[in-house]
Design an enzyme around this catalytic site. Sequence first.
Site, PDB file in Angstrom:
ATOM      1  N   ASP A  39      -2.784 -18.170   2.140  1.00 55.91           N
ATOM      2  CA  ASP A  39      -3.967 -18.819   1.554  1.00 55.91           C
ATOM      3  C   ASP A  39      -4.505 -19.885   2.503  1.00 55.91           C
ATOM      4  OD1 ASP A  39      -1.485 -19.860   0.961  1.00 55.91           O
ATOM      5  OD2 ASP A  39      -1.963 -20.475  -1.084  1.00 55.91           O
TER       6      ASP A  39
ATOM      7  N   TYR B  84       0.820  -1.208   0.000  1.00 55.67           N
ATOM      8  CA  TYR B  84       0.000   0.000   0.000  1.00 55.67           C
ATOM      9  C   TYR B  84       0.857   1.261   0.000  1.00 55.67           C
ATOM     10  CZ  TYR B  84      -3.925  -3.085   1.260  1.00 55.67           C
ATOM     11  OH  TYR B  84      -4.868  -4.082   1.285  1.00 55.67           O
TER      12      TYR B  84
ATOM     13  N   ASP C  32      -5.021  -6.812   6.122  1.00 52.31           N
ATOM     14  CA  ASP C  32      -6.242  -6.100   5.749  1.00 52.31           C
ATOM     15  C   ASP C  32      -7.337  -7.115   5.405  1.00 52.31           C
ATOM     16  OD1 ASP C  32      -7.990  -4.165   4.947  1.00 52.31           O
ATOM     17  OD2 ASP C  32      -6.894  -3.552   3.154  1.00 52.31           O
TER      18      ASP C  32
ATOM     19  N   ASP D 161     -10.649  -8.563   7.990  1.00 52.41           N
ATOM     20  CA  ASP D 161     -12.073  -8.441   7.618  1.00 52.41           C
ATOM     21  C   ASP D 161     -12.761  -9.803   7.680  1.00 52.41           C
ATOM     22  OD1 ASP D 161     -11.941  -5.740   7.246  1.00 52.41           O
ATOM     23  OD2 ASP D 161     -12.922  -5.766   5.284  1.00 52.41           O
TER      24      ASP D 161
ATOM     25  N   LYS E  87       3.716 -15.466   2.530  1.00 54.70           N
ATOM     26  CA  LYS E  87       3.587 -16.232   1.281  1.00 54.70           C
ATOM     27  C   LYS E  87       5.013 -16.546   0.816  1.00 54.70           C
ATOM     28  CE  LYS E  87       1.056 -17.817  -2.163  1.00 54.70           C
ATOM     29  NZ  LYS E  87       0.250 -19.024  -2.023  1.00 54.70           N
TER      30      LYS E  87
END
Length: 355
Positions: free
Chosen positions: A219, A142, A243, A247, A187
Amino acid sequence: MNKHIAVIRGDGIGPEIVNEALKVLDKVAELFGHTFRYTDVDMGGCAIDKWGDPLPERELAKCLSSDSVLLGAVGGTKWNDVPGHLRPEKGLLRLRAGMGVYSNNRPAKIWPQLSDASPLKKSIVDQGIDFIIVRELIGGIYFGTHKTEGDTATDVLQYSKKEIERIGRIGFETAQKRQKKLCSVEKSNVLDSSRLWKKVMHRLAEEYPDVALSDMLVDNCAMQIVKNPAQFDVIVTENMFGDILSDEASMITGSIGMIPSSSLGVTGCGLYEPIHGSAPDIAGQDKANPIGTILSAAMMLRFSFDMALEADVIENAVSAYLDQGFRTADIMSEGMTMVGCRQCGDLIVKNIRKG
Ligand code: NAD
């Protein structure tokens, strides 16, 4: 103790939910002999209307000179058409960057009284959901370079050892205060930044022998959060993975109005806010659930003011309120008594007592 709190009511339901959290803080101050001094800060749509800027410098300065910041929520359809750099949410990004709050801490906890509200199967919920996601907040993709050239767009994902170390330490220290289990999510089968992440986390683990460190690919973590959430105590991860996973984690607890968050940097002056937005659809109707904000105030006491006992007292008061069968509309179920935002705050204040 004497503490100075910057208060951002913001837009939509923001002023309503913050008022209830302040009632709770005032009761705690009275009970424990503290003084909480509040300074109002304009941020978001209301600041655009008043000052033509979602977070004027002098309003940011008020936050930086406080001991911590309590925020309701910002934004709303009224400001949908303002230019991008003037959007209410820009104020929030400027605030996070200005405060240097690199560590976002979001609990995923299901209150036993609300277990029916989770979209997960009862057999999974019954195993318990109570974990924390520690998310790196001001680095990673980001904050990397973004560019579009012709038909090709590029976003750079970069992390330094130093950035990983500082969020990694928060992960270990958070786990030390809980069940001492830390899951580092990355990852590393694909990304160099994740391989560095994993290496740094394992080096740090030598400094925290009391914490059991495990690794998980992002994942797989997304699956495990719905398959077996009870396995997690603390998850630490980079900005974008955090992020998305946070959620997902908030959703399995069933109710957006109940979840608090904290964001901390190097100074101990933190930013505390519920995870939901300004809910313009119910603003001004006394329908909002203020518990996410009240629990954010409890986190402020625990993490920034070293007032663990006071934080416990607030959390116990919320639990007692739920036990008494009171519910705001968002979590209402059969046989419960429906209350509005103000009454919810009043009932929680009534339940605040030492011991
Ligand atoms: P939202 O979280 O405001 O609302 C989503 C749904 O949840 C709505 O139906 C709302 O009524 C309900 N809801 C949210 N909080 C509630 C509460 N405390 N009690 C009861 N019900 C509640 O998300 P949205 O509608 O996508 O966004 C509305 C505005 O908020 C947008 O402008 C968005 O940009 C902004 N926003 C701000 C923040 C923030 O200030 N940190 C975060 C997310 C969204």
